[in-house]
Design an enzyme around this catalytic site. Structure first.
Site, PDB file in Angstrom:
ATOM      1  N   ASN A  42      30.958   9.503  -2.519  1.00 46.04           N
ATOM      2  CA  ASN A  42      30.187   9.398  -3.755  1.00 46.04           C
ATOM      3  C   ASN A  42      29.038   8.400  -3.746  1.00 46.04           C
ATOM      4  O   ASN A  42      28.005   8.660  -4.336  1.00 46.04           O
ATOM      5  CB  ASN A  42      31.118   9.019  -4.918  1.00 46.04           C
ATOM      6  CG  ASN A  42      32.253  10.003  -5.054  1.00 46.04           C
ATOM      7  OD1 ASN A  42      32.072  11.203  -4.865  1.00 46.04           O
ATOM      8  ND2 ASN A  42      33.433   9.498  -5.353  1.00 46.04           N
ATOM      9  N   PRO A  72      35.654   3.018   2.912  1.00 45.58           N
ATOM     10  CA  PRO A  72      36.488   3.684   1.912  1.00 45.58           C
ATOM     11  C   PRO A  72      35.969   5.094   1.663  1.00 45.58           C
ATOM     12  O   PRO A  72      34.756   5.327   1.625  1.00 45.58           O
ATOM     13  CB  PRO A  72      36.296   2.822   0.655  1.00 45.58           C
ATOM     14  CG  PRO A  72      35.609   1.592   1.082  1.00 45.58           C
ATOM     15  CD  PRO A  72      34.931   1.876   2.369  1.00 45.58           C
ATOM     16  N   ILE A  73      36.888   6.014   1.467  1.00 48.43           N
ATOM     17  CA  ILE A  73      36.507   7.427   1.338  1.00 48.43           C
ATOM     18  C   ILE A  73      35.631   7.663   0.104  1.00 48.43           C
ATOM     19  O   ILE A  73      34.754   8.530   0.109  1.00 48.43           O
ATOM     20  CB  ILE A  73      37.770   8.335   1.358  1.00 48.43           C
ATOM     21  CG1 ILE A  73      37.384   9.761   1.733  1.00 48.43           C
ATOM     22  CG2 ILE A  73      38.520   8.303   0.043  1.00 48.43           C
ATOM     23  CD1 ILE A  73      37.146   9.959   3.201  1.00 48.43           C
ATOM     24  N   CYS A  74      35.849   6.866  -0.956  1.00 43.10           N
ATOM     25  CA  CYS A  74      35.030   7.083  -2.162  1.00 43.10           C
ATOM     26  C   CYS A  74      33.576   6.692  -1.917  1.00 43.10           C
ATOM     27  O   CYS A  74      32.664   7.308  -2.482  1.00 43.10           O
ATOM     28  CB  CYS A  74      35.597   6.322  -3.357  1.00 43.10           C
ATOM     29  SG  CYS A  74      35.621   4.553  -3.131  1.00 43.10           S
ATOM     30  N   THR A  75      33.365   5.687  -1.075  1.00 38.70           N
ATOM     31  CA  THR A  75      31.995   5.307  -0.732  1.00 38.70           C
ATOM     32  C   THR A  75      31.342   6.444   0.041  1.00 38.70           C
ATOM     33  O   THR A  75      30.199   6.818  -0.218  1.00 38.70           O
ATOM     34  CB  THR A  75      31.980   4.034   0.139  1.00 38.70           C
ATOM     35  OG1 THR A  75      32.685   3.007  -0.525  1.00 38.70           O
ATOM     36  CG2 THR A  75      30.565   3.593   0.441  1.00 38.70           C
TER      37      THR A  75
END
Lengths: 537, 426
Positions: free
Chosen positions: B212, B206-209
């Site tokens: 961030n 996932p892009i948020c992982t």
């Protein structure tokens, strides 16, 4: 959030960094990802003996030279015939006819890899070598593994006897084939695998949390923590916490009945501060880890007490003994903790922290294990340096997927009336037995006849095969007839595609034996390329 | 081909002839042992090999020794040093040259009388007339998209009035110690598209992982290639074959990993993640290629029944294989013809529907264009039509397609269309 460190210089950031891979690493990149540097080093320090330069034999060798086996020797008296020149990629058509086949093959195989050494011996056959003590010592002492394709029965029996008698001898890979049928068997005494690469994941020991893990889980302030942090608490902590509180309220017991398990999951669900907290989803999905008891897996337990039958596996047995003592005397009576954590929804900081908790504990347990091992080694009168630290670490890391294979002598099956009868009666093995009998019949008939153009009839082969089976034992018609029929059709055919198939299978098994990674076949691997079928007997 | 036939010396095919001179217990009654079948195999059969890499090299060598004399090979790649551990027709000096050409030359030099015609280019460059000339097609490809393309092309070519238009397709694939081989008789058996959902789903972080909360070294590498590279280099495309680019990614990922105290970023892992490297060894390729060529031999000679229809091999724990008959799917967009029933919420937008088509394991159509019998819903190209239909993306599908209505899905990379029959949840 992000723990950036702007004051770090490029030098600091790049110390201890690898430089670009060298040519050899680049060449072997795709296979290093399977067996790493340690496997490659084992391959490169091996010298194997191949007792034929048939199409199947050169096919096997191609798949060992390409990945960089250290050395190989082909022992074969055969002079290349016109039919040899037609089915073997490592001969040059008619130009090779009349020349020693092994010499031609070695020359053309060596073109595949500069880093490999190859030799041909064209003035002897294996019977001559086995005929003298020097020859036997040379064979046993020089090679790590011997491969024999369609070796004449007398020579094969003699060879397997000699190698079986001495537990220090190299393993013998026996290949037999005719047309679409084939079988592969590895004769070895014992083979220990630490790096089996089997899929099972080690236990996180959520049901038996180590002190630091329990303490940390109990100290988390779920109620008052920042909402974002709440959604990034590793599920392991959540489960350990909820389980501990449950046990306090239930006389020290985990959830047992299906109602209790539902209740347990509901507790987790209610802890959510937001509906979409993935870490709590993970906790619910993994909740079963709270009521499955972490024990020593049956596969590993059954290895304890195994008899050490070969000198080269002694270190493994010592490690096993230490593991047995560890799991029976050190609480909580499980395998040593693994530091490997799966990924899970968590903040970087929390994840790195829980990794560290596991790593620190794993190191502690490893040290306890090592102390036990040192004691056992001393009791055995061996030197403390017998087993490398690296090997110990590897063993502990893989303690949940170790394997110890006990091998058998080539030909033992054909002498074992009981086993033959069992195999004939079972649906799981009668097809394999059919193939094995057909190839045995071909081999024994050919040895009796010693003629240039071997062309047995269906009746002769049927009789020869039936004679191997004990009285009154029969195979299902289909399996028996199909196999014998194929053997009669193509008794001396080394088909290019069968040779290529076997070349892959045998090279793969050889690599497993040499690298001691992955698990080799246990028994007779029989192959039927009419149906593209394989089965182990 | 007469000239080639004369290069066969006596006893050249001593081994194979043992099979071709006599039937076996499981040989089809239609098998005609003897000269006829040998003549076809050695002077008339024409076979196409797609891919001259790990499987391709093996396939070419096996076919040549089996007796096929007229072989064509297509490959669009050039030779890389990391190929040399298994692609045995190539040497250090060949690095940089086209695989198809070098492979063809090697085979012709080693196996007298065989003619191998190479094509250095894409399979999509060739048309139906080209593929029509062969009796058999064997694929050793490393791309799902290419396999789907050739599969659809061969299925589309089948003309029930012309039995010659049916080209059996043998497809092989390997990964580490695992592999599979299958036989596809276009329009008769399950085709490649029918089994699309059997493919392993690729790991996607996932892009948020990545942005961030990195935890694994892979997250740091993805960050370097997906987020940091465009930030630093703008439009400049990352060339994952360029060691300098990999070097930059490695150092960048390592710096990030150190900041977050994550261990495990290595050169090897960096390359592996960015190039989606699949481990590969000669032995697995040898087994699968042999299985494929064995099928080709059986099909071309009827000397034994051929595989029905899917063979899987796992070599990590002993040697484990199993064979099963993969069934044809009625709603397969390539060989089935029936519409695929799709139930969606009445609130689903066209854009969300398109996302579903990309992600569903049994569909996997990237950049689809959609239309109904009366209207173009959304076209990916050309730009004017894309602009004209873009507004529809935000609209609910239920505004554009009535319940039970059919939507036709196409994509430029795939020579077939998928029919959907839409219904809505209440």
């Amino acid at each position: 959030m992000a723990a950036t460190n702007d004051s770090q210089t490029i030098e600091e950031a790049t110390t201890g960094m690898e430089s670009a891979p060298d040519q050899k690493t680049r060449r072997y990149d795709r296979q290093l990802r399977l067996w790493a540097k340690s496997g490659q080093a084992a391959l490169e320090s091996t010298h194997i003996l191949v007792l034929s330069s048939s199409s199947t034999s050169t096919s096997v060798l191609k798949n060992l030279v390409l990945p960089g086996i250290g050395q190989f020797t082909i022992l074969d008296r055969t002079i290349t015939s016109p039919s040899d020149a037609g089915n073997n990629f490592f001969l040059e058509g008619q130009d090779s006819v009349g020349k020693p086949r092994a010499e031609e093959a070695v020359r053309l195989l060596l073109e595949l890899n500069d880093g490999v050494k190859g030799h041909s011996i064209v003035n002897k056959d294996v019977k001559e070598v086995l005929g003298t003590e020097d020859g036997v010592e040379w064979l046993k002492g020089t090679f790590s593994l011997v491969i024999a394709h369609n070796l004449e029965k007398g020579a094969l029996d003699q060879l397997s006897d000699v190698l079986w008698k001495d537990a220090k001898s190299p393993p013998l890979v026996v290949i037999r084939s005719a047309g679409f049928l084939a079988e592969v068997f590895i004769q070895f005494h014992e083979h220990a695998v630490i790096d089996s690469h089997l899929d099972t994941t080690p236990s996180l020991r959520i049901d038996k949390p180590f002190p630091a893990l329990l303490k940390h889980s109990l100290e988390i302030d779920f109620e008052n923590m920042d909402v974002t942090d709440h959604g990034h608490v590793p599920y392991v902590y959540i489960l350990v916490r909820v389980l501990e509180e449950w046990k306090q309220a239930h006389g020290g017991n985990p959830p047992k009945t299906s109602d209790e398990k539902k209740e347990f999951k509901a507790i987790i669900s209610k802890m959510r501060k937001k509906a979409d907290e993935e870490n709590f989803e993970e906790a619910e999905a993994q909740a079963f880890k709270c009521w499955s008891s972490t024990v020593v897996p049956y596969d590993i337990k059954s290895l304890f007490g195994a008899e050490n039958v070969a000198p080269h596996t002694k270190p493994f047995h010592l490690l096993l003994k230490a593991l047995e003592v560890y799991t029976t005397t050190v609480e909580p009576y499980t395998l040593p903790l693994s530091a490997t954590l799966p990924d899970m929804k968590a903040s970087t900081g929390q994840y790195v922290e829980i990794q560290r908790l596991y790593k620190d504990r794993a190191v502690e347990e490893r040290d306890t294990f090592k102390a036990i091992l040192d004691k056992i080694i001393a009791e055995q009168g061996e030197d403390a340096s017998l087993i490398d630290d690296e090997v110990i670490d590897d063993f502990v890391k893989n303690s949940h997927i170790l394997r110890l294979l006990k091998g058998k002598k080539w030909g033992a099956l054909d002498q074992d009336k009981e086993k033959l009868a069992e195999a004939a009666a079972s649906e799981e093995s009668s097809k394999q037995l059919g193939i094995h009998l057909a190839l045995s019949a071909l081999s024994s008939l050919q040895a009796k006849r010693q003629e240039a153009e071997f062309a047995p009839t269906l009746e002769e082969l049927t009789a020869e095969a039936k004679a191997i089976l004990p009285e009154g034992v029969e195979l299902p018609d289909e399996h028996f007839d199909n196999a014998i029929g194929e053997a009669a059709r193509s008794p001396t055919a080394d088909l290019p595609n069968t040779a290529a198939f076997l070349g892959g299978v045998v090279a793969q098994e050889t690599i497993k034996m040499i690298t001691k990674q992955y698990v080799p076949i246990d028994g007779y691997c029989t192959i039927d390329l009419v149906e593209t079928w394989s089965g182990v007997l | 081909m007469a000239a080639a036939a004369s290069q066969d010396w006596p006893a050249r095919y001593f081994h194979i002839d043992q099979i071709l001179d006599k039937p076996g217990p499981r040989t089809d009654p239609a098998f005609a042992a003897g000269d006829g079948v040998k003549d076809f195999l050695r002077t008339k059969a024409k076979i196409l090999v797609i891919g001259a890499g790990g499987l391709g090299c093996e396939i070419l060598a096996n076919l040549a020794l089996t007796g096929f004399k007229d072989i064509h090979v297509i490959d669009m790649d050039t030779i890389d040093i990391s190929n040399l551990n298994r692609q045995f027709l190539f040497r250090q000096k060949d690095v940089g040259k086209p695989k198809a050409t070098v492979a063809a030359e090697f085979i012709m030099k080693r196996v007298p009388g065989v003619v191998v015609t190479p094509y250095f280019g894409k399979i999509q460059d060739k048309d139906e007339d080209y593929y029509m000339q062969f009796n058999l097609v064997i694929c050793g490809l490393d791309s799902v998209e290419a396999r789907r393309w050739i599969n659809a092309t061969l299925v589309n070519m089948v003309d029930p009035e012309n039995p010659e238009s049916l080209k059996p397709l043998i497809d092989g694939g390997t990964e580490g110690f695992r592999g599979q081989a299958r036989v596809i008789l276009p329009t008769f058996t399950s085709c490649y598209e029918c089994s699309l959902d059997m493919l392993n789903k690729q790991t996607q972080f996932p892009i948020c992982t990545i942005a961030n909360t990195p935890r694994l070294p892979e997250h740091c590498i993805e960050w370097a290639s997906v987020l940091e590279w465009p930030r630093v280099f703008g439009d400049k495309k990352l060339d994952n074959d360029d060691p300098n680019d990999i070097d930059w990614l490695y150092k960048t990922a390592l710096k990030r990993a150190r900041e977050f105290r994550i261990e495990g970023v290595t050169w090897s892992l960096t390359q592996g993640v960015v190039k989606n490297i699949i481990p590969a060894i000669a032995s697995t390729n040898a087994i699968i290629a042999a299985a494929c060529c064995n099928e080709a031999f059986k099909i071309a000679t009827s000397s034994a029944a051929f595989l029905n229809n899917y063979f899987m091999l796992i070599g990590t724990d002993g040697v484990y294989s199993y064979t099963f008959e993969h069934e044809k799917r009625q709603e397969c967009p390539v060989c089935g013809g029936e519409a695929l029933d799709l139930t969606i919420s009445p609130d689903t937008t066209l854009e969300q529907l398109i996302e579903t088509l990309t992600e569903r394991q049994d569909i996997q159509i990237k950049k689809p264009s959609l239309s109904t019998p009366i209207q173009q819903l959304y076209l990916q190209a050309p730009p004017q039509l894309e602009a004209a239909t873009r507004a529809n993306l935000e609209k609910k599908v239920s505004e554009l397609v009535s319940a039970g209505g059919e939507v036709t899905v196409t994509a430029t990379t795939l020579p077939f269309s998928l029919s959907l029959r839409i219904s809505y949840t209440t």
